[in-house]
Design an enzyme around this catalytic site. Structure first.
Site, PDB file in Angstrom:
ATOM      1  N   ASP A 176       0.770  -1.411   0.136  1.00 22.81           N
ATOM      2  CA  ASP A 176      -0.009   0.183  -0.159  1.00 22.81           C
ATOM      3  C   ASP A 176       1.105   1.110   0.010  1.00 22.81           C
ATOM      4  OD1 ASP A 176      -2.246   1.852   0.564  1.00 22.81           O
ATOM      5  OD2 ASP A 176      -3.004   0.377   1.748  1.00 22.81           O
TER       6      ASP A 176
ATOM      7  N   ASP B 198      -2.881   4.907  -2.389  1.00 26.00           N
ATOM      8  CA  ASP B 198      -3.785   5.501  -1.342  1.00 26.00           C
ATOM      9  C   ASP B 198      -4.415   6.787  -2.148  1.00 26.00           C
ATOM     10  OD1 ASP B 198      -4.778   5.450   1.320  1.00 26.00           O
ATOM     11  OD2 ASP B 198      -4.131   7.288   1.355  1.00 26.00           O
TER      12      ASP B 198
ATOM     13  N   GLU C 199      -6.664   3.914  -5.515  1.00 25.55           N
ATOM     14  CA  GLU C 199      -8.111   4.323  -4.961  1.00 25.55           C
ATOM     15  C   GLU C 199      -8.416   5.913  -5.196  1.00 25.55           C
ATOM     16  OE1 GLU C 199      -9.747   5.147  -0.307  1.00 25.55           O
ATOM     17  OE2 GLU C 199      -7.398   5.714  -0.786  1.00 25.55           O
TER      18      GLU C 199
ATOM     19  N   HIS D 150     -11.358  -1.868   4.182  1.00 22.79           N
ATOM     20  CA  HIS D 150     -11.167  -1.343   5.441  1.00 22.79           C
ATOM     21  C   HIS D 150     -11.644  -0.266   5.854  1.00 22.79           C
ATOM     22  CE1 HIS D 150      -8.345   0.572   3.212  1.00 22.79           C
ATOM     23  NE2 HIS D 150      -7.824   1.476   4.271  1.00 22.79           N
ATOM     24  N   ASP D 151     -12.365   0.363   4.967  1.00 23.69           N
ATOM     25  CA  ASP D 151     -13.117   1.710   5.411  1.00 23.69           C
ATOM     26  C   ASP D 151     -14.523   1.474   5.230  1.00 23.69           C
ATOM     27  OD1 ASP D 151     -10.606   3.040   5.223  1.00 23.69           O
ATOM     28  OD2 ASP D 151     -10.541   3.369   3.139  1.00 23.69           O
TER      29      ASP D 151
HETATM   30  C1  NOJ Z   1      -7.760   6.055   2.390  1.00 22.85           C
HETATM   31  C2  NOJ Z   1      -7.463   4.745   3.080  1.00 22.85           C
HETATM   32  O1  NOJ Z   1      -8.369   3.852   2.555  1.00 22.85           O
HETATM   33  C3  NOJ Z   1      -8.232   5.062   4.496  1.00 22.85           C
HETATM   34  O2  NOJ Z   1      -8.102   4.118   5.358  1.00 22.85           O
HETATM   35  C4  NOJ Z   1      -7.098   6.228   5.217  1.00 22.85           C
HETATM   36  O3  NOJ Z   1      -7.885   6.593   6.152  1.00 22.85           O
HETATM   37  C5  NOJ Z   1      -7.107   7.545   3.983  1.00 22.85           C
HETATM   38  N1  NOJ Z   1      -6.825   7.159   2.739  1.00 22.85           N
HETATM   39  C6  NOJ Z   1      -5.971   8.458   4.460  1.00 22.85           C
HETATM   40  O4  NOJ Z   1      -4.678   7.803   3.984  1.00 22.85           O
END
Ligand code: NOJ
Ligand code: MG
Length: 544
Positions: free
Chosen positions: A111, A213, A279, A342-343
């Site tokens: 990541d 990210d 992402e 994970h979000d």
């Molecule tokens: C996206 C990530 O998936 C998330 O978990 C993170 O808090 C934010 N980017 C900031 O890096």
């Protein structure tokens, strides 16, 4: 067709390992803890490779950030891009993990978090030390407005202004997430060069790819123009305050495309098909597809397609969303699908536990690279975290449902700590979900009707060329059902029929054999003509 065209048509397009691959996302803190500190680690992952390659049979893993970090955002605040946080191991342990994975034919993705560092990264420590420090311009510093307020109206994704006042040097710095996550200034060539070196550091060690990210945040409007106000929620999941404006100037500036091409150039400078998935939350299909950069497709390989994360459990809406993605993906580019990460709230809770099997069939039979989230293979639920135990800064600051609920420790067995930590460990960093004694990998291994066994059979079936690389075509279906075909030349076509409704429904199907079904008793049997599928049942049929 001219003879030349025929030659072109006869050569199959190159096959890339990431096409049709299933990437298993490991939230490193929560997968397996080898040393008893209650936090998952690299050695823990290494001890569970059988689960990934034998029990499941995935193609790749993506490990969330394991770099040195003060953990304000649990690793998404990186203090050193080229090392391993002692919580998770060290570089030697990473190398052993990588080599063990490769020996099993399992690819490894890391990541890469390029938009922001930790405020404790030495670059930022220098940058904030004085206005004339050589690293000052590695971050975005600006004078206050005349009344002392921040330079513009941008709002951070974790709440409050995106600008933090630095009293000592009397300027604001930009942070799109926490104040402890200052944004790098990617318009500074020194930053780009240092960050691309950090990418090479891991590619040189042999990693097969990167998840990038918040990739489109790297290029912002250079004039720092205000964001316009929003009339309704701007995100799929309401985030509260940051939703009050449309984030068009603080991310996704068109200059992002040339930068992505340079990132792709670094990946392509390695001979063996290194891969990047970015992402990018973008709900407008046309804008989303622009990140592939057609027709040259020389950008990052793909932006994540998050549409299944936000789709309701409705056959017609799902069909529309899948068809929209298929239509949007440019010629020659490759789609992808995500059901959990994970979000977001766990899929077993979003759609309902009874639907987890059908959701698995859907995910693993669509055309595209698939990302699946650890624990979804046993149907781990979203867990209610008692207020005092909430750790996620987003949940704490915005008062939105906390992301801790989808990050609870992996449920391996009915042993202490669900087998996640050694028995003598004092506890685990987040509480276990309440159902771990019944719902765990061990119990599902023993149960032929379990979700885990269904995942295993689906992953095996997905090795067929039709499911792995074949074309996608929707077929007519009764209301409440989703039926589609996957087909590749030289391989038996596959038809998938899913009854998303609650009632028994007859579906007319071509003749074939059931490859995989939510009801394992149906597998291996011939079918032809109408079959009756109970609610939440599905079949994958290989046509004869
Ligand atoms: C996206 C990530 O998936 C998330 O978990 C993170 O808090 C934010 N980017 C900031 O890096
Ligand atoms: Mg540990």
């Amino acid at each position: 067709m001219t003879p030349q065209d025929e030659t072109v048509a006869a050569v199959p397009p190159p096959e890339h390992w990431w096409q049709g691959a299933v990437v298993y996302q490991i939230y490193v803190r929560s997968f397996a803890d080898s040393d008893g500190d209650g936090i998952g680690d690299l050695e823990g992952i290494r001890s569970r490779l059988d689960h990934l390659t034998e029990t499941l049979g995935v193609d790749a893993i993506w490990i969330t950030p394991f770099f040195p970090s003060p953990m304000r955002d649990f690793g998404y605040d990186v203090a050193d891009y080229c090392d391993v946080d002692p919580l998770f191991g060290d570089l030697a342990r990473f190398d052993s993990l990588l080599s063990d994975c490769h020996q099993r034919g399992l690819r490894v993705m890391i990541d890469w978090v390029p938009n922001h560092t930790s405020d404790l990264h030495p670059w930022f420590v220098e940058s904030r030390s004085s206005r004339d420090n050589p690293k000052r311009d590695w971050y975005v510093w600006r004078d206050p407005a005349d009344d002392g307020s921040p330079p513009n109206n941008w709002l951070a994704m974790f709440g409050g202004s995106s600008w933090e006042w630095d009293e000592r040097t009397r300027q604001y710095y930009l942070h799109s997430f926490l104040p402890e996550q200052p944004d790098l200034d990617w318009r500074n060539p020194e930053v780009e060069s240092a960050m691309l070196d950090s990418l090479r550091f891991w590619l040189d060690r042999g990693v097969d790819g990167v998840r990038i990210d918040v990739a489109h945040y790297l290029m912002k409007d250079p004039g720092l123009t205000d964001n316009p106000p929003a009339e309704g929620p701007t995100d799929y999941r309401p985030l509260g305050e940051p939703d009050s404006q449309i984030h068009i100037n603080d991310r996704g500036h068109p200059d992002i495309h040339s930068l992505f091409r340079r990132i792709r150039g670094v990946l392509d400078s390695y001979p063996d098909d290194r891969f990047a998935i970015a992402e990018i939350h973008e709900s407008d299909w046309e804008t989303w597809a622009s990140y592939y950069q057609p027709p040259s497709l020389d950008s990052i390989h793909m932006p994540f397609n998050f549409s299944l994360l936000y789709a309701p459990w409705d056959a017609e809406e799902l069909r529309q969303s899948i068809e929209a993605a298929e239509a949007a993906v440019p010629e020659g580019a490759w789609p992808n699908h995500v059901l959990g990460n994970h979000d977001e709230a766990r899929v077993a809770s979003r759609f309902g536990e009874r639907r987890a099997g059908l959701a698995a069939i859907l995910l693993l039979t669509l055309r595209g690279t698939v990302t699946m989230y650890y624990g979804d293979e046993i149907g781990m639920p979203e867990t209610a975290i008692p207020p005092g135990e909430i750790r996620d800064p987003q949940g704490i600051r915005l008062g939105t449902p906390t992301r801790d609920g989808c990050r609870t420790p992996m449920q391996w067995s009915d042993q202490p700590h669900a087998g996640f930590s050694p028995p003598e460990a004092p506890g685990t960093w987040l509480p276990l979900s309440t159902d771990w004694k019944q719902r765990n990998v061990d119990s599902q291994l023993d149960d032929p009707g379990s979700l885990l066994q269904l995942y295993h059979r689906l992953l095996a079936a997905r090795r067929s060329p039709s499911l792995r690389r074949g074309a996608f075509r929707s077929l007519p279906a009764p209301p409440g059902c989703l039926v589609y075909e996957r087909s590749a030349p030289g391989s038996a076509a596959v038809v998938v029929a899913l009854n998303l409704g609650g009632d028994v429904t007859a579906i007319d199907l071509p003749a074939g054999t059931v490859l995989v079904a939510t009801d394992p008793g149906a597998e291996g049997k011939p079918v032809s003509g109408p079959i009756e599928l109970a609610g939440n049942e599905g079949v994958v049929i290989e046509l004869t």
